[in-house]
Design an enzyme around this catalytic site. Structure first.
Site, short mmCIF file in Angstrom:
data_model
loop_
_atom_site.label_atom_id
_atom_site.label_comp_id
_atom_site.label_asym_id
_atom_site.label_seq_id
_atom_site.Cartn_x
_atom_site.Cartn_y
_atom_site.Cartn_z
CG HIS A 270 -2.11 -0.81 1.12
ND1 HIS A 270 -3.26 -0.40 0.49
CD2 HIS A 270 -2.35 -2.07 1.54
CE1 HIS A 270 -4.16 -1.37 0.55
NE2 HIS A 270 -3.63 -2.40 1.17
CE LYS B 125 -7.20 13.59 -0.35
NZ LYS B 125 -7.10 12.38 -1.13
NE ARG B 126 -5.10 10.18 9.82
CZ ARG B 126 -4.78 9.23 10.70
NH1 ARG B 126 -5.50 8.13 10.74
NH2 ARG B 126 -3.79 9.39 11.52
CE LYS C 204 -3.52 10.72 2.66
NZ LYS C 204 -4.36 10.00 1.68
CB THR D 82 -10.56 4.49 -1.95
OG1 THR D 82 -10.27 4.88 -0.60
CG2 THR D 82 -9.82 3.21 -2.29
CE LYS E 131 -14.35 6.25 0.00
NZ LYS E 131 -13.69 6.69 1.27
#
Ligand SMILES: *Cc1c(COP(=O)(O)O)cnc(C)c1O
Length: 795
Positions: free
Chosen positions: A348, A527-528, A533, A635, A639
């Site tokens: 991952h 998101k985290r 990110k 993911t 969505k």
């Protein structure tokens, strides 16, 4: 089942299972009663599924995962059983809105983020596909911490989902295994026998997971740690009550908390104990089931597949070898080959700090026999591939990625780009030795939860247009394309989005006291919180935009609300600074009388599955802006696309495939590619160059550095400013200019509402491939080599 049947069942459970009189029942009682009534409907398909799998001698898939971020279960079960209308009617009769009852359920937050949510989607898809499967994990007493903000800073509080009875689980006092730790290895009759020094009991709790249309249900089996000895009676009798309960306290620690970090391994003994605890219990449970049906261990790879979700269960390799060789007498080479035939590993992350490694000293102390077996595995591997060395044991450490690779017959990445990078980077050497082992299985999400359950307005519209086959076969969404030239369809699509946005506006007003304009673009990054990110890139753009609007308040600005959500790991200082900055910027921008009608920033606390279900259907723009090469798949991005929110994003993870599917015109691309990022980093002063070249960026950074967002406290955000203008590892500055350009294209596109709605609807119509049903079919064909136990007609 009619609504009056359901109502009777609810009243029955209220009275006989919960001991409550309807006249005195509170919402929680109604929620429990409904859950039990719904659970009754799951039990028969669940038993039937087990019987069918035994009768058909089907291969079983075991999905081993440290995390299952399942969220609320009641609505999902109702939706999959097709009982949503019935439940609405039943509660109309009972005089209570169904939504009130549903939202009383606590979120089961047994995961950190994407990895745990993926496991939850996969288990649901395996049930929907009628594949005999089981999820194995840990029944944490406390899931991911609850987040709140005090003066803009993240505050963590323990999560206590088990405070209320968990309606879905069945305790299995008879399904227990003794799990050992420590001790020594002795020779008995020429065999190595591990004699652990400490031990505890793993006890099973089962949650049925019902698939679409209620055809099949699999089990999520979570292990809870119990002491071998409840308490020390001698100590109790002598009055030392605390010491008397020490064994219980110690044992329970193993399943007490979820580690609140999904990207760095905790160098903690407890973490390794958790991993071994649930892995060992799961393997033994699966072997027990196998041995109840077959007596030839060589059949194991034909009948059993273990999927390791990341390296957390990678100790499964040596443990399975130990069970086969030490305990069942298979020769070592056969034990290794048989174990490999059953095991496969999903990688991952490529982030080096996130690849698990354990000191040999720790492994030897906690799991002495496993350390020996790992040495044997390395030796066998070196004998088989003598030309190069790629070992699990190296420099005094056990490298769990290498161990999982060597012990898996397949190793998969989670998006096409990630799989390619895996071959070139972390597993370069092992890939050369085993060129057929690495394969790709791009992630997916379950349409039942993420479209049908979360977005009823859109779902009704889709079903009206193309029928309801899409829920079980998401690629049917492509049938929507022929409707896009029908103005009536796009109007209804816009009305669905608008309805979702209005719901969110009301909710934000009630919960945060912030007024939002539903006509503004809802630009969402949830998101985290992590440097890769790049939430800081997003807030920097907000600052620059705010400055520009102030310079030129009468220009034709496209109103926007930037919505953030996400938790930072409690020990991750920089991520917490990003949260603080976003909250500080929000306070200044939202109070600005000139600009706030064009630009607002909202950071919603305690992002979790339920909040995601609320936000994603109400989003216009999906922010997927990680540094290229760093996000394995994502993911969240899927969505959003499914719910008609186009992406602004980099060529990273599954963004690449989303863009291919929805079409390059319907995706706002910006930023460097992964190789360009690497090349850019070679320039020592890439950030300084980027800042010198873009006055907007320089000015925004100045505002971060001075006290614009920290009145009276200059220097509060200096850490972020210094990082960005200094080494800026995640190349925020170097991507800023292109991000700004892409955002202005978004503004222009959104200003044309007709064109925007078409683009949004095209995102929905072309994202059907991102169903986790498709992911599961890929794993079934390429890794597990098995299939559904029922035909499409249910036979
Ligand atoms: C989908 C989801 C994630 C994963 O989001 P990414 O954007 O892919 O990181 C994390 N947390 C929750 C609650 C989710 O629903």
């Amino acid at each position: 089942m009619t609504s009056s049947d359901l109502r009777d069942s609810i009243l029955h459970h209220l009275k006989y299972s919960l001991g409550k009189d309807a006249a005195h029942a509170v919402t929680q009682d109604w929620r429990m009663a409904l859950s039990l009534a719904v659970r009754d409907r799951i039990t028969d398909p669940w038993f039937d599924a087990t019987r069918t799998a035994y009768a058909g001698q089907n291969k079983r898939v075991y999905y081993l995962s440290m995390e299952f971020l399942i969220g609320r279960l009641l609505q999902d079960a109702i939706v999959n059983l097709g009982l949503l209308e019935t439940a609405h009617e039943a509660f109309t009769d009972l005089g209570l809105p169904l939504d009130t009852v549903l939202s009383n359920e606590p979120d089961a937050a047994l995961g950190n983020g994407g990895l745990g949510r993926l496991a939850a989607c996969f288990i649901e898809s395996l049930s929907s596909l009628a594949v005999p499967a089981m999820g194995y994990g840990i029944r944490y007493e406390h899931g991911l911490f609850k987040q709140s903000f005090v003066q803009g800073r993240q505050i963590e509080a323990p999560e206590d989902w088990l405070q209320q009875t968990h309606a879905w689980e069945f305790e299995r006092p008879e399904s227990t295994y003794h799990i050992g730790f420590g001790g020594r290895v002795v020779q008995k009759d020429g065999r190595s026998v591990w004699e652990p020094e400490d031990g505890l009991i793993a006890q099973a709790y089962d949650t049925p997971v019902i698939g679409w249309k209620g055809r099949w249900a699999n089990t999520l089996r979570l292990w809870s740690a119990k002491p071998t000895q409840i308490f020390d009676l001698d100590r109790f009798n002598s009055g030392d009550y605390i010491a008397a309960s020490a064994p219980e306290t110690l044992a329970r620690t193993i399943s007490r908390v979820l580690y609140p970090d999904d990207t760095t391994p905790q160098g903690k003994e407890l973490r390794l104990k958790q991993e071994f605890f649930f892995t060992a219990a799961s393997l033994r449970d699966a072997l027990r089931r196998f041995e109840s049906e077959y007596d030839d261990l060589h059949l194991l790879p034909q009948k059993v597949a273990f999927q390791l979700n990341d390296t957390h269960p990678a100790i499964a390799g040596p443990e399975l070898v130990r069970l086969l060789h030490d305990e069942r007498g298979l020769p070592m080479d056969e034990a290794i080959a048989t174990a490999r035939g059953c095991l496969a590993y999903t990688n991952h992350t490529l982030l080096p700090e996130a690849l698990e490694r354990w000191p040999v000293e720790l492994m030897g102390r906690l799991l002495p026999r496993h350390l020996q077996i790992i040495e044997r595995i390395d030796a066998a591997h070196a004998a088989e591939k003598p030309d190069r060395r790629a070992n699990a044991l190296e420099d005094g450490e056990v490298k769990m990625g290498e161990l999982a690779f060597i012990m898996g017959h397949k190793v998969n990445g989670v998006s096409a780009l990630h799989t390619d990078l895996m071959k070139q980077t972390v597993f370069k050497e092992l890939h050369r030795l085993h060129p057929d082992r690495i394969i790709n299985q791009t992630n997916g999400v379950t349409p039942r939860r993420w479209v049908l359950g979360a977005n009823p307005r859109l779902s009704t519209l889709i079903t009206d247009a193309i029928g309801d086959g899409w829920v079980g076969d998401l690629e049917q969404l492509s049938g929507l394309e022929t409707h896009l030239d029908d103005a009536g369809f796009l109007d209804r699509f816009a009305a669905a989005k608008r309805g979702n946005k209005t719901d969110l506006v009301d909710w934000v007003q009630r919960n945060q006291g912030i007024a939002l304009d539903p006509d503004a673009m809802f630009d969402v990054q949830i998101k985290r919180i992590h440097e890769y990110k790049r939430q800081h890139l997003n807030i920097l753009e907000a600052i620059a935009l705010w400055q520009e609007i102030r310079d030129n308040p009468n220009a034709d600005w496209t109103p926007r609300v930037k919505i953030f959500g996400g938790k930072a790991a409690p020990g991750y200082v920089f991520a917490k600074e990003i949260i603080h900055l976003i909250n500080d910027v929000a306070a200044v921008l939202n109070a600005d009388p000139v600009t706030s009608k064009y630009l607002k920033v909202v950071f919603l606390p305690n992002y979790n599955v339920t909040l995601a279900e609320r936000l994603i259907p109400a989003s216009d723009l999906s922010e997927q802006i990680s540094t290229a090469g760093k996000e394995a798949s994502g993911t969240g991005n899927m969505k959003f696309a499914l719910n008609g929110a186009p992406t602004i994003g980099t060529l990273d993870g599954a963004n690449v495939e989303i863009r291919e599917h929805v079409g390059t015109d319907n995706f706002f691309l910006f930023g460097m590619t992964a190789p360009e990022v690497d090349a850019r980093r070679e320039l020592g002063d890439h950030a300084a160059q980027a800042i010198a070249a873009d006055p907007r960026l320089a000015r925004a950074l100045d505002a971060v550095r001075d006290d614009t967002f920290a009145p009276g406290d200059p220097g509060r955000h200096a850490g972020i400013a210094e990082n960005l203008s200094g080494h800026d590892y995640f190349v925020v500055c170097s991507d800023f200019t292109d991000y700004w350009r892409a955002q202005r294209e978004v503004d222009a596109a959104y200003a044309d509402q007709g064109g925007w709605m078409r683009m949004a609807a095209l995102n929905t119509a072309r994202s059907g491939w991102f169903s986790s049903d498709r992911s599961m079919r890929g794993y079934l064909a390429d890794i597990w080599r098995t299939g559904p136990a029922l035909g499409a007609d249910g036979e």
